[in-house]
Design a protein around this motif. Structure first.
Motif, PDB file in Angstrom:
ATOM      1  N   CYS A  38       0.809  -1.229   0.000  1.00 24.81           N
ATOM      2  CA  CYS A  38       0.000   0.000   0.000  1.00 24.81           C
ATOM      3  C   CYS A  38       0.842   1.278   0.000  1.00 24.81           C
ATOM      4  N   LEU A  42       1.505   1.161  -4.270  1.00 20.20           N
ATOM      5  CA  LEU A  42       0.313   1.805  -4.828  1.00 20.20           C
ATOM      6  C   LEU A  42       0.540   3.305  -5.000  1.00 20.20           C
ATOM      7  N   ASN A  44      -2.236   5.272  -6.460  1.00 18.84           N
ATOM      8  CA  ASN A  44      -3.570   5.876  -6.386  1.00 18.84           C
ATOM      9  C   ASN A  44      -3.962   6.066  -4.923  1.00 18.84           C
ATOM     10  N   GLU A  47      -7.406   4.413  -3.877  1.00 22.31           N
ATOM     11  CA  GLU A  47      -7.275   2.965  -3.802  1.00 22.31           C
ATOM     12  C   GLU A  47      -6.483   2.571  -2.558  1.00 22.31           C
ATOM     13  N   LYS A  48      -5.438   3.306  -2.281  1.00 20.99           N
ATOM     14  CA  LYS A  48      -4.613   3.046  -1.110  1.00 20.99           C
ATOM     15  C   LYS A  48      -5.425   3.188   0.178  1.00 20.99           C
ATOM     16  N   TYR A  51      -8.028   0.273   0.488  1.00 19.31           N
ATOM     17  CA  TYR A  51      -7.380  -0.979   0.856  1.00 19.31           C
ATOM     18  C   TYR A  51      -6.990  -0.991   2.328  1.00 19.31           C
ATOM     19  N   THR A 185      -6.963  -8.481  -3.467  1.00 16.93           N
ATOM     20  CA  THR A 185      -6.374  -7.172  -3.742  1.00 16.93           C
ATOM     21  C   THR A 185      -4.925  -7.257  -4.195  1.00 16.93           C
TER      22      THR A 185
END
Length: 333
Positions: A38, A42, A44, A47-48, A51, A185
């Motif tokens: 994360c 990642l 974004n 999105e991070k 999650y 994920t």
């Protein structure tokens, strides 16, 4: 004596190894998912954040249920089921099995005991010196009798029984959710690392192993979870699935089966809003359970329900017995 104590001490220490292994794997998965995936992989932000939010919810529930499964002490039979000093003296002095059986039969008349041994005798634990309540068994690892014992689980280093069976089921549930969420994920980034689209070598190592470990644990948990779901619907313990409880009329694997809905309520309680939280909501006190038919109410061992209440009136568990309608036993005059 000293050698025996040293052996038991080593046994207790080594019994924590499976728990340490599980804890280590979970802590590593936390670092690999939160930091390596994360925070370091990642890009974004939305999105991070999503999650991390869902992951921590699953992580907290997993740890909570695992903690409760490990550190909830097994429930043991109350004082009513222990032999009095005079009864114990009579029992120990007597060598004839038939007379010993008769002594236990007399003591059991004051207790709600319906299950028997294969020979029809009262189930008695020589090591704990007590009459076993229905569904109670002696655990050689914990060295005590456990109410509604299911099995001794090395992965929680504890006996799974009446006091923590709900916690154990929730532990399996949230373990599976934890693994499924990680696998779902991580899969996209697993493919990217595998194909070389993402160059971070350290993150690649953690993500690849996260995928394999999550799938491996999920597959193993899936079969165990499915088996215990089946046990709950049948209102059986693992021990009862292998050896049917024996009643006055003989063995009956469905002796405690009350139907799907009532079986669920026996384990999870009446308040559905608490079903998925690791708080104790199971019905009764673990000493006796409602049965499939009322034919067992004719068991002469029960004697008189009023006598049971009077003799145990000072026990702390009596109010729980009187309040719980699910464990009412009807006596025919």
């Amino acid at each position: 004596m000293a050698l025996s104590r040293g052996f038991r001490c080593c046994q207790r220490i080594f019994s924590w190894i499976p728990v340490i292994i599980i804890t280590s794997v979970v802590l590593w998965s936390y670092y690999a998912y939160v930091f390596e995936l994360c925070l370091f992989t990642l890009s974004n932000t939305l999105e991070k954040a999503a999650y991390l939010l869902v992951f921590h919810a699953c992580f907290v529930m997993f740890l909570w249920t695992y903690w409760k499964s490990i550190f909830t002490p097994p429930s043991t039979p109350g004082k009513k089921f222990h032999l009095s000093y005079s009864d114990k003296e009579r029992y120990d002095k007597e060598d004839r099995p038939d007379v010993q059986k008769h002594i236990l039969m007399e003591v059991a008349k004051k207790l709600p005991i319906f299950t028997r041994t294969t020979s029809g005798a009262i189930r008695f634990c020589d090591r704990c010196q007590l009459l076993k309540p229905d569904r109670c068994h002696h655990c050689s690892v914990c060295e005590t009798c456990v109410l509604k014992m299911d099995h001794h689980c090395p992965w929680v280093n504890n006996c799974v029984g009446f006091s923590n069976y709900k916690f154990f089921l929730l532990f399996l549930t949230y373990s599976m959710l934890y693994c499924v969420f990680i696998a779902a994920t991580v899969f996209r980034y697993f493919l990217k690392f595998w194909s070389g689209e993402l160059p971070n070598v350290q993150a690649k190592f953690h993500v690849l192993f996260l995928m394999f470990v999550a799938l491996m644990f999920f597959l193993s948990l899936m079969f165990l979870f499915g088996y215990h779901c089946w046990l709950v619907t049948k209102n059986r313990s693992t021990l009862e699935a292998f050896s049917a409880p024996i009643f006055q009329t003989g063995p009956d694997k469905n002796g405690f089966n009350l139907g799907f809905r009532r079986n669920l309520i026996q384990v999870f309680g009446d308040e559905r809003k608490l079903w998925f939280l690791p708080v104790f909501t199971s019905l009764g006190d673990g000493h006796f359970f409602p049965m499939r038919t009322q034919s067992e109410s004719r068991n002469p061992l029960l004697g008189n329900e009023e006598q049971w209440d009077e003799d145990g009136g000072s026990d702390e568990e009596s109010p729980a017995i009187q309040r719980d309608p699910s464990v009412t036993i009807h006596i025919e005059s």
